[in-house]
Design a protein around this motif. Structure first.
Motif, short mmCIF file in Angstrom:
data_model
loop_
_atom_site.label_atom_id
_atom_site.label_comp_id
_atom_site.label_asym_id
_atom_site.label_seq_id
_atom_site.Cartn_x
_atom_site.Cartn_y
_atom_site.Cartn_z
N GLY A 87 -2.18 -5.99 13.47
CA GLY A 87 -2.76 -6.78 12.42
C GLY A 87 -1.57 -7.13 11.50
O GLY A 87 -0.39 -6.97 12.06
N ASP A 88 -1.79 -7.65 10.35
CA ASP A 88 -0.70 -8.07 9.45
C ASP A 88 -0.74 -7.02 8.16
O ASP A 88 -0.12 -7.53 7.22
CB ASP A 88 -1.06 -9.42 9.07
CG ASP A 88 -2.37 -9.85 8.26
OD1 ASP A 88 -3.22 -8.75 8.58
OD2 ASP A 88 -2.75 -10.92 8.11
N ALA A 89 -1.33 -5.86 8.39
CA ALA A 89 -0.95 -4.96 7.40
C ALA A 89 0.46 -4.63 7.21
O ALA A 89 1.17 -4.43 8.07
CB ALA A 89 -1.69 -3.76 7.64
N LYS A 111 -3.17 0.16 14.92
CA LYS A 111 -3.62 -1.06 14.33
C LYS A 111 -2.32 -2.02 14.05
O LYS A 111 -2.44 -2.59 13.01
CB LYS A 111 -4.73 -1.02 13.67
CG LYS A 111 -5.89 -0.25 13.98
CD LYS A 111 -7.18 -0.37 13.16
CE LYS A 111 -8.05 0.81 13.59
NZ LYS A 111 -9.11 1.18 12.70
N ASP A 158 0.71 -1.24 0.07
CA ASP A 158 -0.04 0.00 0.03
C ASP A 158 0.83 1.20 -0.11
O ASP A 158 0.32 2.32 0.33
CB ASP A 158 -1.09 0.07 1.26
CG ASP A 158 -1.94 -1.14 0.95
OD1 ASP A 158 -2.57 -1.32 0.14
OD2 ASP A 158 -2.43 -1.67 2.26
N MET A 164 -3.46 0.09 8.18
CA MET A 164 -4.02 -0.53 7.02
C MET A 164 -4.52 0.55 5.83
O MET A 164 -5.02 -0.16 4.73
CB MET A 164 -5.38 -1.36 7.51
CG MET A 164 -5.02 -2.45 8.59
SD MET A 164 -6.60 -3.40 9.04
CE MET A 164 -7.23 -2.30 10.18
N THR A 165 -4.48 1.52 6.19
CA THR A 165 -4.81 2.55 5.00
C THR A 165 -4.09 2.26 3.42
O THR A 165 -2.92 2.09 3.61
CB THR A 165 -4.48 3.97 5.37
OG1 THR A 165 -4.83 4.11 6.86
CG2 THR A 165 -5.26 5.13 4.44
N GLY A 166 -5.07 2.48 2.82
CA GLY A 166 -4.34 2.17 1.32
C GLY A 166 -3.88 3.56 0.53
O GLY A 166 -3.30 4.34 1.21
#
Lengths: 445, 303
Positions: A252-254, A249, A43, A224-226
């Motif tokens: 997580g796995d981002a 966050k 991302d 997680m933002t794209g």
């Protein structure tokens, strides 16, 4: 996913190229493609990716491949250095005002985790000996004030609020004098989540900034933002001028490529990383960790560096002497285990080895506790037993097992493994290198 | 719906002009790269982007595309065709119809529930809300506030209670009151938190046990700003609760929400609803063609 591990892909890209000394045009082009894909999957904004890849390409072309590295590793080294320097060359420290309270204003999109981050930052400051307080400036989201009060209650940190009918600018202003009266030295202002294109709410942030003149404005950004992270950051930058980013966050796995995009387009550093539900999962941002996370690979170079730092050269020479004489004892074995463990957990070390596909590692549960057992058993042996394991008979076995809190079965296993290692070491001494270096540490399971 | 169409018409016009004048005057490598970039920029992801571009190239090579206008139409068509073809409507043909909302933290589950309830009221249906998020501070209060605004009952327990228990009681209440639809809120959880995902599986089992055949809808909320991690999220939630569809929230920002396409295409899940703002009525049905057109507006001009 397109690929599991960038490092695997690079190995393939450089396949057939065995230490030719220099990275050629074609090699670099192929590797650059893999890097580009990896960054896009992570991302990172595509424009940032383009610039970054160009930079890496220029540096990589014709660069000498270090003797100890494969071309793939050499390329990763360059990528990693560029990535870390891009993300890491700014301070992560907060600005503290000589005249308390230091005011910290939190801004960001809805759902990025602002209110939770307020609580975590307060907890972080408490641990540093500060006396923080919170201001409930989100009057729009139902129950946002309740949420902040609950967090404040859990931490024992006072929360200032005026309900959900007051003007957030007034709340912030009153909050500052309230904190002064209460003798709190840091004040964290929660604000309503908003879209960066919401004129009215952005204007409200500007007014809060102008009124209370915060010493720090932090943009809270979801890991997680794209691709849109760039728009968000630029808008907040233009309107509110934030000083740094809290990346949330992270449990997580981002891959968190947004961190790189934001850094690249605004020049503002990521200051904190927040992970998990617990209030204490909040820490200063480590650029090197995120660099390797974005690339989705174990950090090959840090393994090399770690190994260099940890294994004492003199000890290594002594070891070599012993190897030549094939007198590898339990003392050496223990020493080796301790050296390796100094580098971190075995599972994390495995993740850093290039050429081990991450898919294979997934099923592999390395139990670090098994090494505790081995250490305990060796520690329970007499110096004589350690040097000459052959003298360990039945009654000695019972004593060692009891002394180390293990059992005879486990000890027998260790002794068998040790014999294998000894044999391997003799081969090593005679110039035959075992294929799998991890056999050196025995099979702990 | 009218809102969306109006917006789309505008962007379509702008889009056509941009495509024609700036982008598609030449058919060369560069052109394909620019289409790729537009898709990547929209968060469609590398795999789905490659798939779309390949399909488009195939048509171009077969001579089906002669000029930029045709290419534009084909690009939209191919993109729209990449969405899962399953029914995008919400199944409420049961009494009570049970809707389970799941997703990672901060995606807008509770807000979406408020909006769905409002729309159901508008249809003359009686919804009941179940506060299954017993974890986050003030999550229950937030749902209660939505219930107040919409004018429907909210079944709740104390914070920190067992989500399975409140769901069980909520469904019993829904049956007792003869409610048309029961909507269950759950705590946001990252798909990597094994225990919380197990808890969600348990909640699902409680629902199944209480009302056979339920939940009739298990909807995953994904924030439109989400990048490629959305795909992993969807995969994990699908495994845990057998998703029936996806809600894309916060589509009123500048994010294109292209992750919706990746999720729909790669996991064969229909997109069912689009959230577009803070107001109760800001919820729209999904339309693949309109969405495909939106993916490309202005982002191409921004390069």
């Amino acid at each position: 996913m397109v690929f599991d591990s960038l490092s695997d892909k690079l190995q393939v890209a450089f396949d057939g190229l065995r230490r030719q000394g220099k990275l050629t045009d074609k090699d670099v082009e192929r590797a650059a493609r893999e890097i580009r894909l990896a960054l896009l999957e992570a991302d990172v904004n595509f424009k940032v990716v383009k610039e970054f890849v160009e930079k890496v390409k220029t540096r990589a072309l014709g660069s000498e491949v270090l003797e100890s590295l494969t071309p793939a590793q050499q390329f990763i080294k360059i990528v990693n250095e560029e990535l870390t320097s891009l993300m890491g060359s700014a301070s992560t420290k907060l600005t503290f005002s000589p005249r308390p309270p230091t005011v910290i204003m939190m801004v960001g999109l809805q759902g990025s985790g602002k209110t939770t981050a307020c609580g975590k930052l307060a907890n972080f400051l408490l641990a540093q000996g500060k006396s923080p307080a919170l201001v409930a400036g989100d009057v729009y989201r139902p129950a946002a004030i309740e949420q902040l009060k609950t967090l404040g209650g859990q931490l024992g940190v006072p929360v200032y609020d005026e309900g959900d009918q007051a003007d957030p600018v007034d709340i912030a202003k009153h909050g500052v004098s309230w904190a002064q009266d209460k003798g709190r030295d840091v004040l964290i202002i929660d604000t309503a989540g908003r879209l960066h294109i919401d004129e009215k709410l952005m204007e409200e942030l500007v007014r809060i900034r102008q009124t209370v003149k915060p010493h720090n404005i932090l943009l809270v950004l979801d890991a997680m933002t794209g691709q849109d992270a760039v728009n968000v950051a630029l808008q907040f930058q233009e309107r509110v001028r934030f000083d740094g980013v809290i990346l949330t966050k992270m449990d997580g796995d981002a891959r968190g490529g947004a961190a790189l995009s934001v850094r690249a387009v605004t020049g503002k550093p990521v200051k904190f990383a927040s992970a998990g539900e617990k209030l204490d999962s909040f820490e200063y941002f480590h650029p090197d960790r995120v660099a390797s996370r974005i690339l989705g690979m174990g950090d090959v170079l840090s393994l090399i560096e770690k190994a260099e730092r940890t294994i004492d050269e003199k000890k290594a020479r002594e070891m070599e002497q012993r190897l030549r004489k094939a007198t590898f004892t339990f003392d050496d074995f223990l020493d080796q285990i301790q050296q390796v463990r100094k580098m971190g957990s075995i599972s994390s070390l495995l993740g850093m080895i290039p050429g081990i596909p991450s898919a294979k590692l997934k099923g592999l549960q390395v139990d670090d506790k098994a090494f505790d057992k081995i250490q305990a058993m060796i520690s329970s042996m007499t110096p004589e037993e350690r040097r000459h394991p052959d003298i360990i008979n039945g009654s000695r076995r019972r004593r060692i097992a009891a002394g180390s809190g293990t059992d005879i079965h486990a000890l027998n296993q260790l002794l068998t493994q040790f014999k294998q290692v000894q044999k391997m070491m003799r081969q090593l001494g005679s110039g035959r290198v075992p294929k799998n270096p991890f056999q050196m540490f025995g099979n702990p399971s | 719906m009218a809102q969306l169409r109006e917006g789309l018409a505008k962007s379509r016009k702008a889009l056509q002009q941009q495509f024609a004048s700036v982008l598609f005057d030449r058919f060369d490598e560069d052109l394909w790269e620019r289409i790729e970039e537009a898709l990547i920029y929209a968060d469609v992801g590398v795999d789905s982007t490659v798939s779309i571009v390949e399909a488009l190239e195939e048509q171009a090579n077969a001579g089906a595309i002669k000029d930029s206008a045709e290419l534009l139409a084909k690009l939209r068509e191919v993109t729209a065709n990449h969405f899962c073809k399953a029914d995008t409507r919400i199944d409420i043909a049961h009494r009570p119809a049970v809707i389970l909302m799941v997703g990672v933290n901060g995606t807008g589950k509770t807000t979406t529930i408020g909006k769905i309830a409002w729309h159901l009221k508008e249809l003359g249906k009686e919804p009941i809300l179940i506060a299954g998020d017993t974890f986050r501070a003030a999550a229950i209060e937030q749902l209660v506030e939505w219930g107040r605004r919409v004018g429907c009952e909210v079944v709740r327990h104390e914070r920190g209670g067992d989500p399975g228990a409140v769901v069980y009681d909520g469904l019993a209440a829904a049956e007792a009151r003869g409610a048309d639809v029961a909507i269950i809120d759950t705590a946001g959880r990252l798909h990597t938190q094994v225990n919380l995902m197990k808890e969600l599986e348990k909640v699902r089992r409680v629902i199944e046990k209480r009302i056979p055949g339920a939940p009739h809808e298990s909807l995953l909320c994904i924030d439109a700003t989400t990048g490629q991690n959305g795909l992993i999220q969807a995969r994990m939630f699908k495994e845990a609760v057998e998703l029936t569809g996806v809600v894309i929230t916060k589509m009123d920002g500048t994010a294109k929400g292209g992750i919706a396409l990746a999720v729909s295409h790669e996991l064969d899940l229909p997109i069912k609803l689009i959230g577009t703002g803070e107001r109760l009525e800001s919820l729209q049905p999904f339309d693949a063609v309109g969405f495909a057109a939106m993916l490309f507006d202005e982002s191409l001009g921004r390069r």
